[in-house]
Design a protein around this motif. Structure first.
Motif, mmCIF file in Angstrom:
data_model
loop_
_atom_site.group_PDB
_atom_site.id
_atom_site.type_symbol
_atom_site.label_atom_id
_atom_site.label_comp_id
_atom_site.label_asym_id
_atom_site.label_seq_id
_atom_site.Cartn_x
_atom_site.Cartn_y
_atom_site.Cartn_z
ATOM 1 N N THR A 1 -8.988 1.081 -7.775
ATOM 2 C CA THR A 1 -8.748 2.222 -6.893
ATOM 3 C C THR A 1 -7.798 2.075 -5.811
ATOM 4 O OG1 THR A 1 -11.219 3.016 -7.374
ATOM 5 C CG2 THR A 1 -9.801 3.964 -5.526
ATOM 6 N N ARG A 2 -7.672 1.012 -5.310
ATOM 7 C CA ARG A 2 -6.786 0.822 -4.036
ATOM 8 C C ARG A 2 -5.435 0.640 -4.722
ATOM 9 N NH1 ARG A 2 -9.909 -3.090 -0.057
ATOM 10 N NH2 ARG A 2 -11.448 -3.469 -1.802
ATOM 11 N N MET A 3 -5.363 -0.117 -5.956
ATOM 12 C CA MET A 3 -4.144 -0.317 -6.348
ATOM 13 C C MET A 3 -3.561 0.863 -7.011
ATOM 14 S SD MET A 3 -4.566 -3.980 -8.022
ATOM 15 C CE MET A 3 -3.155 -4.154 -8.681
ATOM 16 N N ARG A 4 -4.340 1.808 -7.434
ATOM 17 C CA ARG A 4 -3.853 2.998 -8.083
ATOM 18 C C ARG A 4 -3.218 3.962 -6.913
ATOM 19 N NH1 ARG A 4 -6.259 7.392 -7.680
ATOM 20 N NH2 ARG A 4 -8.315 6.642 -7.635
ATOM 21 N N LYS A 5 -3.634 4.052 -5.641
ATOM 22 C CA LYS A 5 -3.615 4.694 -4.509
ATOM 23 C C LYS A 5 -2.126 4.076 -4.027
ATOM 24 C CE LYS A 5 -8.097 6.083 -2.719
ATOM 25 N NZ LYS A 5 -8.987 5.940 -1.635
ATOM 26 N N LEU A 6 -2.232 2.658 -4.073
ATOM 27 C CA LEU A 6 -0.748 1.996 -3.760
ATOM 28 C C LEU A 6 0.342 2.533 -4.701
ATOM 29 C CD1 LEU A 6 0.727 0.102 -1.839
ATOM 30 C CD2 LEU A 6 -0.051 -1.716 -3.752
ATOM 31 N N GLU A 7 -0.049 2.431 -5.879
ATOM 32 C CA GLU A 7 1.113 3.146 -6.691
ATOM 33 C C GLU A 7 1.379 4.465 -6.640
ATOM 34 O OE1 GLU A 7 -0.574 2.283 -10.803
ATOM 35 O OE2 GLU A 7 -0.318 -0.032 -10.360
ATOM 36 N N GLU A 8 0.552 5.601 -6.216
ATOM 37 C CA GLU A 8 0.723 6.701 -5.920
ATOM 38 C C GLU A 8 1.433 6.881 -4.633
ATOM 39 O OE1 GLU A 8 -3.098 8.323 -6.123
ATOM 40 O OE2 GLU A 8 -3.146 8.361 -8.298
ATOM 41 N N GLY A 9 1.791 5.802 -3.881
ATOM 42 C CA GLY A 9 2.572 6.100 -2.657
ATOM 43 C C GLY A 9 1.538 6.701 -1.433
ATOM 44 N N ILE A 10 0.588 6.468 -1.605
ATOM 45 C CA ILE A 10 -0.671 6.929 -0.388
ATOM 46 C C ILE A 10 -0.308 5.964 0.856
ATOM 47 C CG2 ILE A 10 -2.991 7.169 0.578
ATOM 48 C CD1 ILE A 10 -3.367 8.012 -2.547
ATOM 49 N N VAL A 11 0.071 4.643 0.539
ATOM 50 C CA VAL A 11 0.356 3.430 1.583
ATOM 51 C C VAL A 11 1.489 2.830 1.067
ATOM 52 C CG1 VAL A 11 -1.910 3.342 2.377
ATOM 53 C CG2 VAL A 11 -1.331 1.837 0.578
ATOM 54 N N ASP A 12 2.129 2.174 1.756
ATOM 55 C CA ASP A 12 3.232 1.298 1.481
ATOM 56 C C ASP A 12 2.798 -0.259 1.186
ATOM 57 O OD1 ASP A 12 5.464 3.171 2.180
ATOM 58 O OD2 ASP A 12 4.498 2.880 3.903
ATOM 59 N N GLY A 13 1.418 -0.405 1.548
ATOM 60 C CA GLY A 13 1.063 -1.916 1.088
ATOM 61 C C GLY A 13 -0.310 -1.762 1.496
ATOM 62 N N THR A 14 -1.224 -2.672 0.657
ATOM 63 C CA THR A 14 -2.513 -3.148 0.950
ATOM 64 C C THR A 14 -2.890 -4.676 0.909
ATOM 65 O OG1 THR A 14 -4.612 -2.529 0.514
ATOM 66 C CG2 THR A 14 -3.398 -2.767 -1.286
ATOM 67 N N LEU A 15 -3.875 -5.045 1.331
ATOM 68 C CA LEU A 15 -4.627 -6.317 1.351
ATOM 69 C C LEU A 15 -5.667 -6.616 0.614
ATOM 70 C CD1 LEU A 15 -3.385 -6.401 4.933
ATOM 71 C CD2 LEU A 15 -3.135 -8.714 3.830
ATOM 72 N N LEU A 16 -5.932 -7.566 -0.472
ATOM 73 C CA LEU A 16 -6.961 -7.836 -1.215
ATOM 74 C C LEU A 16 -7.320 -9.186 -1.080
ATOM 75 C CD1 LEU A 16 -6.093 -5.400 -4.161
ATOM 76 C CD2 LEU A 16 -7.954 -5.165 -2.492
ATOM 77 N N ALA A 17 -8.556 -9.582 -1.253
ATOM 78 C CA ALA A 17 -8.554 -10.859 -1.456
ATOM 79 C C ALA A 17 -8.435 -11.814 -2.905
ATOM 80 C CB ALA A 17 -10.539 -11.152 -1.545
#
Length: 309
Positions: free
Chosen positions: A156-172
């Motif tokens: 879900t977070r990677m999809r939101k990233l692809e949609e441009g909701i954020v410019d970057g995220t962090l995951l384990a």
């Protein structure tokens, strides 16, 4: 002798299922049992159902374990498989962490939509993460960035990233590897710069304290080095009361007869931090973690914790 399938309780996210499957597969290999000897039971938790608010706002640790532990306590499941970093330091009466699988990569991964590293993000760019620790560490490194809460499972977070909701995220990094998604990481953060969450990368198994048959089943899949490291890290967390509103980081490593621990607490905005390190033997794991927690608590003073509790 158990005739019905041995029931493994887990959350239903793809990562949680991958962790339960890894546990099952290790047990199958260790005991030469057929796959049908095990059954994975998916259990919905409060943390899974409430996705529109930050974790700290709805209760922090325990949100991903309470319903699973209820079924473990009453015998509907035989063991529960968790991410160690989700586990409260105080468990329900009659339950304990009976095994830890070999630890995966402990590092955090940055996934940027265009910029490959946090340092490369333009001023004012948006980084999304639900972790208070990651929020604080990003703000400490780049106070100019817009850091926002970012809930959901890995996909879900990677999809939101692809949609441009954020410019970057962090995951384990451990989670990405367990899902075969490690190539999505655009930067892997060095632990010296970005200290991980306590328990990150470690799968733990929870069972009933009086269940000696299950203890015997789990013994061959337990990794002593991971267990020792987690005893230290969880003792550190317990000494700090594991506040869900305080960004806390730490990592214990076992090398031969030496245990090394580094811990840190931060203010949510990243402007203040207190670090601690301890070295000793594996036998001293819990004492070292507790001492480190008490030391950093004393250094920070009571006002540090009460400011945002």
């Amino acid at each position: 002798m158990q005739t019905k399938p041995f029931r493994i309780g887990t959350r239903g996210s793809p990562l949680a299922l991958a962790q339960a499957e890894e546990t099952r597969d290790r047990l199958i290999k260790a005991h030469g049992l057929p796959p049908e000897a095990f059954e994975i039971a998916v259990i919905s938790t409060k943390g899974d159902r409430i996705t529109d608010r930050p974790l700290a706002e709805i209760g922090g640790k325990g949100l991903f374990t309470e319903e699973i532990e209820a079924q473990l306590s009453d015998g509907r499941i035989d063991i529960a498989v968790h991410s160690s970093k989700d586990m409260p330091t105080v468990l329900p009466k009659g339950l304990y962490l009976s095994a830890f699988l070999p630890r995966e990569d402990v590092r955090d991964a940055f996934i940027g939509r265009e910029a490959r590293r946090i340092a490369d993000l333009p001023q004012g760019a948006t980084v999304g993460t639900s972790s208070l620790r990651r929020q604080a560490l990003v703000r400490r490194a780049r106070p100019d960035l817009n850091v926002v809460p970012f809930r959901g499972n890995v996909q879900t977070r990677m999809r939101k990233l692809e949609e441009g909701i954020v410019d970057g995220t962090l995951l384990a990094m451990a989670g990405l590897k367990r899902l075969g998604l490690q190539d999505n990481a655009t930067d892997v953060m060095a632990v010296d710069d970005f200290l991980p969450a306590l328990g990150q990368g470690a799968i733990c198994v929870e069972s009933r304290t009086d269940d000696t048959e299950t203890d015997r089943l789990l013994a061959p899949v337990n990794d002593d080095a991971t267990r020792t490291a987690l005893h230290c890290e969880r003792a550190f967390l317990a000494a700090l009361d594991g506040s869900c509103r305080t960004p806390i980081a730490g990592l214990a490593t076992v090398t031969g007869d030496t245990l090394a621990f580094s811990g840190m607490i931060l203010s949510p905005d990243g402007t203040a931090s207190f670090s601690v390190s301890r070295n000793g033997t594996p036998a001293e794991a819990a004492d070292l973690g507790r001492d480190a927690g008490e030391a950093v608590r004393a250094d920070a003073g009571p006002d540090f914790f009460e400011s945002w509790s």
